[in-house]
Design an enzyme around this catalytic site. Sequence first.
Site, PDB file in Angstrom:
ATOM      1  CG  HIS A  56     -37.452  63.437 -52.022  1.00 23.23           C
ATOM      2  ND1 HIS A  56     -38.120  64.035 -50.975  1.00 23.23           N
ATOM      3  CD2 HIS A  56     -36.134  63.663 -51.793  1.00 23.23           C
ATOM      4  CE1 HIS A  56     -37.248  64.587 -50.157  1.00 23.23           C
ATOM      5  NE2 HIS A  56     -36.036  64.379 -50.631  1.00 23.23           N
ATOM      6  CD  GLU A  58     -42.562  61.271 -52.089  1.00 17.11           C
ATOM      7  OE1 GLU A  58     -42.989  61.394 -50.928  1.00 17.11           O
ATOM      8  OE2 GLU A  58     -41.338  61.182 -52.360  1.00 17.11           O
ATOM      9  CB  CYS A  86     -40.795  65.920 -47.563  1.00 15.97           C
ATOM     10  SG  CYS A  86     -40.310  66.279 -49.269  1.00 15.97           S
ATOM     11  CB  CYS A  89     -42.833  65.126 -52.198  1.00 18.90           C
ATOM     12  SG  CYS A  89     -41.118  64.633 -52.527  1.00 18.90           S
TER      13      CYS A  89
END
Length: 149
Positions: A56, A58, A86, A89
Amino acid sequence: MMNPFDDNYFMKRALQEAELAFEKNEVPVGAVIVMNDQIIARAHNLTETLNDVTAHAEMQAFTAAADFLGGKYLNKCTLYVTLEPCQMCAGASYWTQIGKIVYGASEEKRGFKAMNTTLHPKTKVVSGILENECSLLLKKFFIEKRNLN
């Protein structure tokens, strides 16, 4: 004197990263990490490119920022991300001790708020920065995906 480097400025930089993800047929989420009004990390989703569910924006940004700083703690940094983090993260942000998280669009089903994920107690959160722009890019991506199938 007004600081030109505000939340809108840095969210626009995160949106540029999201647009790069869009061009790569990745879910268009972008992130930048800032310290002292300087971007120290830029990233976007790479889950398809790397065939890695943890890639992801992040997570990529945390790794790049830690590498830049030479340490794993980001307590003097701000994460700007186009979509609410999410659970994964947000959990990683806890361990980085990120000082502040600023996000654009909310994620009603899988965001850290919906999942009741705990952030580091000292982490400040600001939401809704350039929310419309962030949401529109995500909607455009998923509309195009549905029309191709």
